[in-house]
Design a protein around this motif. Structure first.
Motif, short mmCIF file in Angstrom:
data_model
loop_
_atom_site.label_atom_id
_atom_site.label_comp_id
_atom_site.label_asym_id
_atom_site.label_seq_id
_atom_site.Cartn_x
_atom_site.Cartn_y
_atom_site.Cartn_z
N PHE A 143 0.81 -1.22 0.00
CA PHE A 143 0.00 0.00 0.00
C PHE A 143 0.85 1.28 0.00
O PHE A 143 0.67 2.14 -0.87
N TYR A 183 -6.79 0.23 -1.86
CA TYR A 183 -7.34 0.32 -0.51
C TYR A 183 -8.55 -0.60 -0.36
O TYR A 183 -8.70 -1.29 0.66
N TYR A 184 -9.43 -0.63 -1.37
CA TYR A 184 -10.60 -1.50 -1.31
C TYR A 184 -10.19 -2.97 -1.31
O TYR A 184 -10.77 -3.79 -0.60
N MET A 227 -9.04 3.46 9.32
CA MET A 227 -9.30 3.05 7.94
C MET A 227 -9.78 1.61 7.84
O MET A 227 -10.22 1.17 6.77
#
Length: 269
Positions: A187, A208-209, A261
Motif C-alpha cells: 500500500f 485500498y478496497y 481506515m
C-alpha cells in the motif's frame, strides 16, 4: 485466491477408477494420469495456470528467455484467469444474479479479491513486490495439487518433487503470513508509485478496497492477524523509554490512522 489450502486436500482422497477383479489396487501410470485429467478438467486447468503464474514470475526475475515486462503482465493475466476459474467453481453460472446479495457474496470470495488485484496492476510499472502474493499463492496451491498428479503415476514416483512439495506444505503458514505482509507493504509503495507517475492516481484508492476486503476475509485471517501484529509491534516500539517524543507521537498517530481506515467490526465477523 486464498484459495484456502483445505480445498487442495480433497485431491488426496479422490476416488480413482474402480479396480477390476484380481487387481491389487487402482491402476497407475500414464493411463491413470490421462483418466485423472479427463475427470478433473477444471482442477487440472487451475493447476496449469498456477504453474504458468510461477514460470512467468521467474521469467520476470530472471529474464533469460522472455522480456521481463511481458512476463510481469503475463503473470498477472495467469493469476486473473486462475481467480476467474476458481470463482466459476465457487459460484456456478446458474447462481449469478445482478443483485445486492450476489455482489455481497461475490466480494466475500478470496478469488474475487485477487481477480480485482490483477486488474488493478495491469496499468502500473512492473515491480517484483506486486508479483510476490500471486507467486506464493500459486506455489502453495500448485504444490498441493501436484501430489494428486504424482499419486496417479505411483506412490514412489518422483521422490525429489515430493520432497520439495512437502517442504512447501510444511511452510504453508509462513507462506500465508508472507503473502499478508506483502499485501500490507504494497500500500505505501503504491502511494509512492502514484505520486511519482509509476501508476495511475486512482490505483491507491482501488488498492485500498482490495486491502479492506482482504482484512475482512472470512476464509483467510492472515491479513487481519498481520495487521494486528504490526500494530502491536509499532505500539511496543513507540512506548520504549528511549524513543524520542516526536517519533513516538508519529508512530501512534500512524497506528490510529490505520485503525480508523479498517472495516467495521461487523464486517470482519
Amino acid at each position: 485466491m486464498i484459495h484456502d489450502r483445505v480445498e487442495c486436500r480433497k485431491y488426496h482422497t479422490m476416488a480413482e477408477p474402480n479396480p477390476q477383479a484380481g487387481d491389487t489396487g487402482p491402476p497407475k501410470g500414464i493411463p491413470a494420469l490421462k483418466a485423472h485429467v479427463i475427470a478433473n478438467k477444471l482442477d487440472v486447468a487451475l493447476w496449469g495456470l498456477r504453474i504458468l503464474t510461477m514460470l512467468c514470475t521467474v521469467g520476470y526475475v530472471i529474464p533469460i528467455f522472455t522480456n521481463p515486462t511481458s512476463a510481469f503482465y503475463k503473470a498477472l493475466l495467469a493469476n486473473a484467469a486462475t481467480s476467474a476459474l476458481r470463482l466459476h467453481q465457487r459460484i456456478p453460472p446458474r447462481e449469478i444474479a445482478f443483485s445486492r446479495e450476489f455482489l455481497n457474496r461475490f466480494f466475500l470470495e478470496d478469488s474475487a479479491h485477487y481477480l480485482f488485484y490483477s486488474l488493478i496492476f495491469m496499468n502500473v510499472a512492473p515491480n517484483l513486490l506486486i508479483l510476490a502474493p500471486v507467486f506464493l499463492f500459486a506455489m502453495l496451491h500448485a504444490a498441493s495439487y501436484s501430489l494428486a498428479i504424482l499419486d496417479t503415476l505411483g506412490q514412489n514416483s518422483m521422490w525429489v518433487a515430493r520432497l520439495m512439495i512437502s517442504l512447501v506444505e510444511f511452510q504453508s503458514r509462513n507462506i500465508l503470513r508472507a503473502v499478508a505482509l506483502a499485501e500490507i507493504v504494497l500500500f505505501p509503495l503504491i502511494v509512492f508509485m502514484a505520486l511519482f507517475g509509476y501508476s495511475g492516481l486512482l490505483t491507491p484508492f482501488m488498492y485500498y478496497y482490495f486491502l479492506m476486503w482482504r482484512y475482512a476475509s472470512r476464509r483467510n485471517p492472515y491479513t487481519r492477524n498481520t495487521f494486528r501484529e504490526l500494530r502491536e509491534l509499532t505500539v511496543r516500539t513507540a512506548e520504549r523509554p528511549s524513543m524520542p517524543a516526536p517519533i513516538r507521537s508519529a508512530l501512534l498517530s500512524g497506528v490510529q490512522l490505520v485503525c480508523n481506515m479498517a472495516p467495521p467490526v461487523e464486517v470482519q465477523q
